[in-house]
Design an enzyme around this catalytic site. Sequence first.
Site, PDB file in Angstrom:
ATOM      1  N   CYS A  64       0.831  -1.215   0.000  1.00  0.00           N
ATOM      2  CA  CYS A  64       0.000   0.000   0.000  1.00  0.00           C
ATOM      3  C   CYS A  64       0.859   1.256   0.000  1.00  0.00           C
ATOM      4  CB  CYS A  64      -0.916  -0.003   1.218  1.00  0.00           C
ATOM      5  SG  CYS A  64      -0.052   0.357   2.759  1.00  0.00           S
ATOM      6  N   CYS A  67       4.771   1.552   4.050  1.00  0.00           N
ATOM      7  CA  CYS A  67       6.108   1.367   4.630  1.00  0.00           C
ATOM      8  C   CYS A  67       7.054   2.467   4.147  1.00  0.00           C
ATOM      9  CB  CYS A  67       6.645  -0.025   4.293  1.00  0.00           C
ATOM     10  SG  CYS A  67       5.823  -1.329   5.223  1.00  0.00           S
ATOM     11  N   CYS A 168       4.106  -7.227   4.775  1.00  0.00           N
ATOM     12  CA  CYS A 168       3.836  -7.800   3.442  1.00  0.00           C
ATOM     13  C   CYS A 168       5.084  -8.459   2.874  1.00  0.00           C
ATOM     14  CB  CYS A 168       3.364  -6.710   2.483  1.00  0.00           C
ATOM     15  SG  CYS A 168       1.833  -5.913   2.962  1.00  0.00           S
ATOM     16  N   CYS A 206       3.228  -3.480  10.444  1.00  0.00           N
ATOM     17  CA  CYS A 206       2.420  -2.928   9.360  1.00  0.00           C
ATOM     18  C   CYS A 206       1.988  -1.517   9.743  1.00  0.00           C
ATOM     19  CB  CYS A 206       1.199  -3.822   9.126  1.00  0.00           C
ATOM     20  SG  CYS A 206       0.141  -3.330   7.774  1.00  0.00           S
ATOM     21  N   HIS A 243       3.953  -9.132  26.093  1.00  0.00           N
ATOM     22  CA  HIS A 243       3.125  -9.316  27.276  1.00  0.00           C
ATOM     23  C   HIS A 243       3.965  -9.671  28.507  1.00  0.00           C
ATOM     24  CE1 HIS A 243      -0.391 -10.850  29.547  1.00  0.00           C
ATOM     25  NE2 HIS A 243       0.310 -11.937  29.781  1.00  0.00           N
ATOM     26  N   CYS A 247       5.269  -5.003  28.469  1.00  0.00           N
ATOM     27  CA  CYS A 247       4.052  -4.184  28.476  1.00  0.00           C
ATOM     28  C   CYS A 247       3.833  -3.464  29.813  1.00  0.00           C
ATOM     29  CB  CYS A 247       2.832  -5.044  28.171  1.00  0.00           C
ATOM     30  SG  CYS A 247       1.339  -4.024  28.073  1.00  0.00           S
ATOM     31  N   CYS A 267      -5.859  -3.587  31.442  1.00  0.00           N
ATOM     32  CA  CYS A 267      -5.201  -4.365  30.391  1.00  0.00           C
ATOM     33  C   CYS A 267      -6.157  -4.558  29.215  1.00  0.00           C
ATOM     34  CB  CYS A 267      -4.788  -5.705  31.010  1.00  0.00           C
ATOM     35  SG  CYS A 267      -4.559  -7.030  29.839  1.00  0.00           S
ATOM     36  N   CYS A 273      -6.315  -7.950  22.743  1.00  0.00           N
ATOM     37  CA  CYS A 273      -4.867  -7.726  22.653  1.00  0.00           C
ATOM     38  C   CYS A 273      -4.124  -9.050  22.446  1.00  0.00           C
ATOM     39  CB  CYS A 273      -4.346  -7.035  23.909  1.00  0.00           C
ATOM     40  SG  CYS A 273      -2.576  -6.676  23.775  1.00  0.00           S
ATOM     41  N   CYS A 282       7.632  -2.674  20.471  1.00  0.00           N
ATOM     42  CA  CYS A 282       6.742  -1.495  20.375  1.00  0.00           C
ATOM     43  C   CYS A 282       6.566  -0.741  21.703  1.00  0.00           C
ATOM     44  CB  CYS A 282       5.372  -1.897  19.835  1.00  0.00           C
ATOM     45  SG  CYS A 282       5.422  -2.450  18.124  1.00  0.00           S
ATOM     46  N   CYS A 294       0.111   1.233  19.879  1.00  0.00           N
ATOM     47  CA  CYS A 294      -1.287   0.793  19.819  1.00  0.00           C
ATOM     48  C   CYS A 294      -1.936   0.635  21.189  1.00  0.00           C
ATOM     49  CB  CYS A 294      -1.368  -0.529  19.061  1.00  0.00           C
ATOM     50  SG  CYS A 294      -0.517  -0.467  17.484  1.00  0.00           S
ATOM     51  N   CYS A 301      -3.160  -4.767  20.712  1.00  0.00           N
ATOM     52  CA  CYS A 301      -2.143  -5.139  19.721  1.00  0.00           C
ATOM     53  C   CYS A 301      -2.780  -6.197  18.831  1.00  0.00           C
ATOM     54  CB  CYS A 301      -0.905  -5.709  20.418  1.00  0.00           C
ATOM     55  SG  CYS A 301       0.223  -6.540  19.274  1.00  0.00           S
ATOM     56  N   CYS A 304       0.768  -7.367  14.294  1.00  0.00           N
ATOM     57  CA  CYS A 304       1.333  -7.127  12.957  1.00  0.00           C
ATOM     58  C   CYS A 304       2.820  -7.454  12.867  1.00  0.00           C
ATOM     59  CB  CYS A 304       1.048  -5.703  12.500  1.00  0.00           C
ATOM     60  SG  CYS A 304       2.040  -4.434  13.296  1.00  0.00           S
TER      61      CYS A 304
END
Length: 363
Positions: A64, A67, A168, A206, A243, A247, A267, A273, A282, A294, A301, A304
Amino acid sequence: MVIVVIIIGGDGVELCKLSRRSFMKAIAAMGATAFLTTYKSEIVEALSEVKDYWHICWLNGADCGGCTISFAQAADPDLVEILTSITVGNSGLPIALPDYMEIIHPASGTLAEGLKNRWKSGSAGKRIMVVEGSVQNPGFLKIGGKDFREHVKDAAQYADAVIAFGACACYGGIPSGKPNPTRARGVQQFFNEEGINKTVINLPCCPGHPDHLVLTLASVMLGVIPELDAYGRPKVFFGKNMHDELCPYRPYYDRGIFATKPGEEGCRYKLGCKGPIVHTDCPLRKWNNHVSYCVEVGAPCIGCAEPGFPDRFSPFYKEVSALPGVLGADATSIGEGLLAATAAGIAIHAVKHVASGEKREEE
Ligand code: SF4
Ligand code: SF4
Ligand code: SF4
């Protein structure tokens, strides 16, 4: 070659000039993983000592373009810095401006194909191939009159390193969602099918994270291939379970405090999640110039960073324990037995933990 590198001394961190051999020793002693994470800005500095110019060819398959946009949002260094002030040695050439990148270079048609040929036949330096987007069956994507698959095979012959950027390119991503009529798949799988004996460094998510790409490019240019996990991802970025290890909402989980709608305290497990089966940094690195990610903005989450995204994690807003792809045969059928087994263990733990209503301290 002399490389600027920092080492940890008795009083902390100091900048030293080391030979390439010493640099490699320092990496080996410390571990590429810890080194890359901790010393990002110094690595950028070290790039100015790189003598070889690395030619980059960025190919776009079924994607798309997100990226590329993500890479354009790189920060510290940002893209302007990359393009203007960080140069390779004394060459005056930027470290990460691709020779060929069809979304951003102004050339089109024959001129664009000429850029690709220049990348292949460039006299000095080495070559990195970055792929954004998945590879489909023949006939679904042609560029310059040639099937995309042929472009990938052709470029692979010349590449000293291959990086798949984004879900992708790594594993098929969204274009590979069921029923996947084009049989979209990741670059490594395509290489395996075609008998191309090259390792792909996978940088999923992603979109892909700009830090992951800039740091990986830097690492490769400095002669260090990051240590990869079973799915071709650098352990430095994807080696920890979100996790269990990262987190900040884990204390809520442990106390059985769950948000039941977006914006509620707690949570995000019951919002769907997938953190218990996702390996990514992340929560540490965050997105949009390290502002948030996210889970922090109230969403679950959706996995991705993992092979099998998106189908394996669908429905996105169902709890991990309700996903057939995690607990059943689907995950193993896409060749992820090891991860599926681990995931199933975690999910079963989660089912027991949540369904019983027990709090961890009572277990
Ligand atoms: S990984 Fe996501 S953002 Fe990147 S090309 Fe694929 S769909 Fe787009
Ligand atoms: S389920 Fe998600 S939000 Fe909750 S602790 Fe695990 S990773 Fe964090
Ligand atoms: S938190 Fe999960 S869904 Fe969000 S970017 Fe990271 S891996 Fe992807």
